[in-house]
Design a protein around this motif. Structure first.
Motif, short mmCIF file in Angstrom:
data_model
loop_
_atom_site.label_atom_id
_atom_site.label_comp_id
_atom_site.label_asym_id
_atom_site.label_seq_id
_atom_site.Cartn_x
_atom_site.Cartn_y
_atom_site.Cartn_z
N GLU A 1 12.40 8.18 -16.94
CA GLU A 1 11.69 8.52 -15.71
C GLU A 1 11.51 10.03 -15.69
N ILE A 2 10.29 10.47 -15.42
CA ILE A 2 9.96 11.89 -15.45
C ILE A 2 9.50 12.31 -14.07
N GLU A 3 10.06 13.42 -13.59
CA GLU A 3 9.70 13.99 -12.30
C GLU A 3 9.09 15.37 -12.54
N VAL A 4 7.87 15.56 -12.09
CA VAL A 4 7.14 16.81 -12.30
C VAL A 4 6.81 17.41 -10.95
N THR A 5 7.20 18.66 -10.73
CA THR A 5 6.84 19.37 -9.50
C THR A 5 5.90 20.50 -9.87
N TYR A 6 4.74 20.53 -9.21
CA TYR A 6 3.75 21.59 -9.44
C TYR A 6 4.11 22.75 -8.52
N LEU A 7 4.61 23.83 -9.09
CA LEU A 7 5.16 24.93 -8.31
C LEU A 7 4.10 25.81 -7.65
N LYS A 8 2.85 25.69 -8.05
CA LYS A 8 1.78 26.48 -7.42
C LYS A 8 1.34 25.85 -6.10
N GLY A 9 1.73 24.60 -5.87
CA GLY A 9 1.42 23.92 -4.62
C GLY A 9 -0.03 23.47 -4.52
N GLY A 10 -0.32 22.81 -3.40
CA GLY A 10 -1.69 22.37 -3.15
C GLY A 10 -2.12 21.16 -3.96
N THR A 11 -1.18 20.31 -4.34
CA THR A 11 -1.51 19.15 -5.15
C THR A 11 -2.23 18.11 -4.30
N THR A 12 -3.44 17.76 -4.72
CA THR A 12 -4.19 16.71 -4.04
C THR A 12 -4.32 15.46 -4.90
N LYS A 13 -4.26 15.63 -6.22
CA LYS A 13 -4.29 14.47 -7.11
C LYS A 13 -3.61 14.81 -8.43
N ALA A 14 -3.14 13.76 -9.08
CA ALA A 14 -2.44 13.92 -10.36
C ALA A 14 -2.91 12.81 -11.30
N ARG A 15 -2.96 13.14 -12.58
CA ARG A 15 -3.41 12.19 -13.60
C ARG A 15 -2.52 12.34 -14.83
N VAL A 16 -2.07 11.23 -15.38
CA VAL A 16 -1.29 11.24 -16.61
C VAL A 16 -2.20 10.68 -17.70
N ARG A 17 -2.45 11.50 -18.71
CA ARG A 17 -3.35 11.11 -19.79
C ARG A 17 -2.57 10.92 -21.07
N PRO A 18 -2.99 10.15 -22.03
CA PRO A 18 -4.28 9.48 -22.07
C PRO A 18 -4.32 8.31 -21.10
N ASP A 19 -5.52 8.05 -20.60
CA ASP A 19 -5.71 6.96 -19.65
C ASP A 19 -5.33 5.61 -20.24
N ALA A 20 -5.38 5.48 -21.58
CA ALA A 20 -5.05 4.22 -22.24
C ALA A 20 -3.60 3.79 -21.97
N LEU A 21 -2.72 4.74 -21.61
CA LEU A 21 -1.34 4.38 -21.28
C LEU A 21 -1.24 3.64 -19.96
#
Length: 195
Positions: A109-129
């Motif tokens: 399990e992976i937890e990612v925090t975007y430290l610059k803030g302002g996250t409106t959407k997130a995508r994990v690529r490749p989309d085939a996964l």
């Protein structure tokens, strides 16, 4: 006369062989062998520290654990650089990116925090996964059921993204003192003044 086997015929022959083996009790032996290798199936996680003097990036904070309830480990963030080349002039613009890597067995399990803030959407690529991360403000979580390399994009940013590099666990790693192994230990980084 030997006629070449089609793919379908070869698969049918393989299935018949497996069925025959099952009928003769071979699968009972295989099941016992798998039970003795249960330790190989236990969830494991190996993380690696960042070498001294290696540049880092501060766009993300990343933690990982064996799923579903292992202890969280914070990963060091590497700073790879990407270059966008202008095809007309040949000049390029360099962008900093982020990378983490670890080895695991089982699920992670992976937890990612975007430290610059302002996250409106997130995508994990490749989309085939087919990974749809759970987004909780500036933090997202997702699970890898086996090692795969992936890229986490926040707000469609293509350069300031997170590269997740993973590997399978080596079931029998070689020993450094094995006479058939050439071992190269950790190297120290030269100081910036020496470069």
């Amino acid at each position: 006369m030997n006629t070449p086997l089609s793919r379908r015929t070869a698969l049918q022959a393989a299935g018949a062989t497996v069925l025959a083996a099952g009928l003769t009790g071979v699968t009972g032996t295989a099941a016992r062998a798998d039970a003795t290798g249960a330790d190989q199936a236990a969830p494991k996680l190996v993380t690696y520290p960042l070498p001294a003097g290696m540049p880092t990036n501060t766009s993300f904070k990343v933690r990982v654990r064996t799923a579903p309830d292992g202890d969280w480990q914070t990963l060091d963030i590497w700073r790879p650089q990407l270059e966008e080349i202008n095809p007309t002039t040949g000049s390029g613009k360099v962008y900093n990116s982020s990378m983490v890597y670890f080895d695991f067995q089982g699920s992670a399990e992976i937890e990612v925090t975007y430290l610059k803030g302002g996250t409106t959407k997130a995508r994990v690529r490749p989309d085939a996964l087919g990974i749809k991360p759970e987004l909780l403000g500036d933090t997202l979580r997702f699970t890898l059921d086996e090692p795969h390399d992936a890229v986490v994009q926040i707000n469609d940013e293509i350069f300031d993204c997170l590269h997740v590099v993973t590997n399978h666990m080596d079931p029998a790693p070689p020993s450094a003192d094995d006479p058939d192994v050439l071992y190269f230990g950790p190297a120290s980084m030269p100081s910036p003044a020496m470069c």
